[in-house]
Write a protein that holds these residues in place. Structure first.
Motif, PDB file in Angstrom:
ATOM      1  N   LEU A  95      14.734 108.700  80.762  1.00  0.00           N
ATOM      2  CA  LEU A  95      15.389 109.939  80.340  1.00  0.00           C
ATOM      3  C   LEU A  95      15.717 110.851  81.511  1.00  0.00           C
ATOM      4  CD1 LEU A  95      13.393 110.727  77.087  1.00  0.00           C
ATOM      5  CD2 LEU A  95      15.329 109.189  77.459  1.00  0.00           C
ATOM      6  N   SER A  96      15.126 110.613  82.686  1.00  0.00           N
ATOM      7  CA  SER A  96      15.404 111.460  83.839  1.00  0.00           C
ATOM      8  C   SER A  96      16.851 111.342  84.291  1.00  0.00           C
ATOM      9  CB  SER A  96      14.472 111.092  84.984  1.00  0.00           C
ATOM     10  OG  SER A  96      14.728 109.768  85.420  1.00  0.00           O
ATOM     11  N   GLU A  97      17.537 110.300  83.861  1.00  0.00           N
ATOM     12  CA  GLU A  97      18.922 110.081  84.262  1.00  0.00           C
ATOM     13  C   GLU A  97      19.925 110.805  83.372  1.00  0.00           C
ATOM     14  OE1 GLU A  97      17.706 108.135  87.382  1.00  0.00           O
ATOM     15  OE2 GLU A  97      19.845 108.203  86.923  1.00  0.00           O
ATOM     16  N   ILE A  98      19.465 111.398  82.271  1.00  0.00           N
ATOM     17  CA  ILE A  98      20.391 111.988  81.291  1.00  0.00           C
ATOM     18  C   ILE A  98      20.858 113.366  81.736  1.00  0.00           C
ATOM     19  CG2 ILE A  98      20.632 112.836  78.943  1.00  0.00           C
ATOM     20  CD1 ILE A  98      18.716 110.678  78.052  1.00  0.00           C
ATOM     21  N   TYR A  99      22.180 113.552  81.731  1.00  0.00           N
ATOM     22  CA  TYR A  99      22.770 114.853  82.014  1.00  0.00           C
ATOM     23  C   TYR A  99      23.251 115.550  80.735  1.00  0.00           C
ATOM     24  CZ  TYR A  99      22.801 114.396  87.087  1.00  0.00           C
ATOM     25  OH  TYR A  99      22.431 114.296  88.397  1.00  0.00           O
ATOM     26  N   TYR A 100      23.660 114.746  79.746  1.00  0.00           N
ATOM     27  CA  TYR A 100      24.203 115.315  78.517  1.00  0.00           C
ATOM     28  C   TYR A 100      23.633 114.589  77.307  1.00  0.00           C
ATOM     29  CZ  TYR A 100      27.829 117.281  81.521  1.00  0.00           C
ATOM     30  OH  TYR A 100      28.497 117.958  82.506  1.00  0.00           O
ATOM     31  N   LYS A 101      23.422 115.354  76.247  1.00  0.00           N
ATOM     32  CA  LYS A 101      23.128 114.790  74.935  1.00  0.00           C
ATOM     33  C   LYS A 101      24.106 115.451  73.954  1.00  0.00           C
ATOM     34  CE  LYS A 101      18.152 114.667  75.945  1.00  0.00           C
ATOM     35  NZ  LYS A 101      18.016 115.743  76.936  1.00  0.00           N
ATOM     36  N   ALA A 102      24.522 114.698  72.969  1.00  0.00           N
ATOM     37  CA  ALA A 102      25.531 115.247  72.074  1.00  0.00           C
ATOM     38  C   ALA A 102      25.443 114.611  70.693  1.00  0.00           C
ATOM     39  CB  ALA A 102      26.925 115.019  72.654  1.00  0.00           C
ATOM     40  N   TRP A 103      26.082 115.284  69.755  1.00  0.00           N
ATOM     41  CA  TRP A 103      26.253 114.771  68.396  1.00  0.00           C
ATOM     42  C   TRP A 103      27.740 114.585  68.133  1.00  0.00           C
ATOM     43  CZ3 TRP A 103      22.374 113.114  65.399  1.00  0.00           C
ATOM     44  CH2 TRP A 103      21.088 113.564  65.674  1.00  0.00           C
ATOM     45  N   PHE A 104      28.051 113.464  67.509  1.00  0.00           N
ATOM     46  CA  PHE A 104      29.418 113.152  67.127  1.00  0.00           C
ATOM     47  C   PHE A 104      29.437 112.799  65.651  1.00  0.00           C
ATOM     48  CE2 PHE A 104      31.322 112.970  71.302  1.00  0.00           C
ATOM     49  CZ  PHE A 104      30.219 112.805  72.116  1.00  0.00           C
ATOM     50  N   ARG A 105      30.612 112.812  65.062  1.00  0.00           N
ATOM     51  CA  ARG A 105      30.760 112.366  63.684  1.00  0.00           C
ATOM     52  C   ARG A 105      32.073 111.623  63.517  1.00  0.00           C
ATOM     53  NH1 ARG A 105      31.429 118.253  60.668  1.00  0.00           N
ATOM     54  NH2 ARG A 105      33.513 118.756  61.460  1.00  0.00           N
ATOM     55  N   GLN A 106      32.075 110.750  62.549  1.00  0.00           N
ATOM     56  CA  GLN A 106      33.274 109.978  62.269  1.00  0.00           C
ATOM     57  C   GLN A 106      33.394 109.781  60.768  1.00  0.00           C
ATOM     58  OE1 GLN A 106      33.541 106.223  64.352  1.00  0.00           O
ATOM     59  NE2 GLN A 106      35.750 106.174  64.115  1.00  0.00           N
ATOM     60  N   ALA A 107      34.478 110.338  60.230  1.00  0.00           N
ATOM     61  CA  ALA A 107      34.784 110.168  58.818  1.00  0.00           C
ATOM     62  C   ALA A 107      35.655 108.919  58.658  1.00  0.00           C
ATOM     63  CB  ALA A 107      35.502 111.401  58.293  1.00  0.00           C
ATOM     64  N   PRO A 108      35.698 108.348  57.448  1.00  0.00           N
ATOM     65  CA  PRO A 108      36.545 107.174  57.230  1.00  0.00           C
ATOM     66  C   PRO A 108      37.993 107.440  57.629  1.00  0.00           C
ATOM     67  CG  PRO A 108      35.100 107.519  55.363  1.00  0.00           C
ATOM     68  CD  PRO A 108      34.931 108.714  56.256  1.00  0.00           C
ATOM     69  N   ARG A 109      38.577 106.492  58.325  1.00  0.00           N
ATOM     70  CA  ARG A 109      39.984 106.550  58.756  1.00  0.00           C
ATOM     71  C   ARG A 109      40.251 107.690  59.733  1.00  0.00           C
ATOM     72  NH1 ARG A 109      39.411 105.561  53.690  1.00  0.00           N
ATOM     73  NH2 ARG A 109      39.740 107.729  53.061  1.00  0.00           N
ATOM     74  N   SER A 110      39.213 108.177  60.395  1.00  0.00           N
ATOM     75  CA  SER A 110      39.372 109.227  61.392  1.00  0.00           C
ATOM     76  C   SER A 110      38.732 108.802  62.705  1.00  0.00           C
ATOM     77  CB  SER A 110      38.719 110.533  60.909  1.00  0.00           C
ATOM     78  OG  SER A 110      39.353 111.021  59.752  1.00  0.00           O
ATOM     79  N   GLU A 111      39.130 109.454  63.774  1.00  0.00           N
ATOM     80  CA  GLU A 111      38.532 109.179  65.069  1.00  0.00           C
ATOM     81  C   GLU A 111      37.173 109.873  65.167  1.00  0.00           C
ATOM     82  OE1 GLU A 111      42.614 108.661  67.734  1.00  0.00           O
ATOM     83  OE2 GLU A 111      41.181 110.249  68.196  1.00  0.00           O
ATOM     84  N   ARG A 112      36.344 109.325  66.038  1.00  0.00           N
ATOM     85  CA  ARG A 112      35.057 109.961  66.282  1.00  0.00           C
ATOM     86  C   ARG A 112      35.292 111.278  67.024  1.00  0.00           C
ATOM     87  NH1 ARG A 112      30.165 106.157  68.084  1.00  0.00           N
ATOM     88  NH2 ARG A 112      31.061 105.142  66.234  1.00  0.00           N
ATOM     89  N   GLU A 113      34.645 112.331  66.575  1.00  0.00           N
ATOM     90  CA  GLU A 113      34.847 113.642  67.185  1.00  0.00           C
ATOM     91  C   GLU A 113      33.515 114.249  67.605  1.00  0.00           C
ATOM     92  OE1 GLU A 113      36.604 116.367  64.426  1.00  0.00           O
ATOM     93  OE2 GLU A 113      34.981 116.190  62.985  1.00  0.00           O
ATOM     94  N   GLY A 114      33.582 115.027  68.678  1.00  0.00           N
ATOM     95  CA  GLY A 114      32.389 115.696  69.170  1.00  0.00           C
ATOM     96  C   GLY A 114      32.061 116.916  68.339  1.00  0.00           C
ATOM     97  N   VAL A 115      30.820 117.044  67.945  1.00  0.00           N
ATOM     98  CA  VAL A 115      30.369 118.169  67.135  1.00  0.00           C
ATOM     99  C   VAL A 115      29.687 119.209  68.011  1.00  0.00           C
ATOM    100  CG1 VAL A 115      28.815 118.865  65.280  1.00  0.00           C
ATOM    101  CG2 VAL A 115      30.111 116.730  65.089  1.00  0.00           C
ATOM    102  N   ALA A 116      28.757 118.758  68.831  1.00  0.00           N
ATOM    103  CA  ALA A 116      27.993 119.667  69.685  1.00  0.00           C
ATOM    104  C   ALA A 116      27.414 118.884  70.843  1.00  0.00           C
ATOM    105  CB  ALA A 116      26.880 120.355  68.896  1.00  0.00           C
TER     106      ALA A 116
END
Length: 126
Positions: A28-49
């Protein structure tokens, strides 16, 4: 290697809250970013936070004021608290981690993340 294990999610009615949990393990010392994404059916994955190693957070416009990204003191568990959920929030949600610096403008771009959780479904009914 970094492993992300998700829990939480489920089905709720509009206006209710849910909290997603992502447990991180490995180097985990290598991690710079953590994030949440979501993807609805027939949609692209999008960044939430997203949150960087300094604690700076960024949110998608449609979740600002309703969703909160946070992590525990050891930075081994990532959370997404989702309040006032709406039917449009229904999607598969994923946590992710990135191991190099890119700047906040790309922190919610799914294409720059290399480590992913397995996903968890959130369904909001009206």
């Amino acid at each position: 290697q970094i492993h992300l294990e998700q829990s939480g999610g489920g089905s709720v009615t509009a206006g209710r809250s849910l909290t997603l949990v992502c447990a991180l393990s490995g180097d985990l010392s290598e991690i710079y970013y953590k994030a949440w994404f979501r993807q609805a059916p027939r949609s692209e994955r999008e960044g939430v936070a997203a949150v960087d190693e300094f604690g700076q957070v960024t949110y998608a416009d449609d979740v600002k004021g309703r969703f909160t990204i946070s992590q525990d003191n050891t930075k081994t568990t990532l959370y997404l608290k989702m309040d006032r959920l709406q039917p449009d929030d229904s999607a598969m949600y994923y946590c992710a981690a990135r191991t190099s610096w890119i700047g906040s403008l790309q922190a919610r771009d799914p294409n720059v993340y290399g480590y992913w959780g397995q996903g968890t479904q959130v369904t909001v009914s009206s």
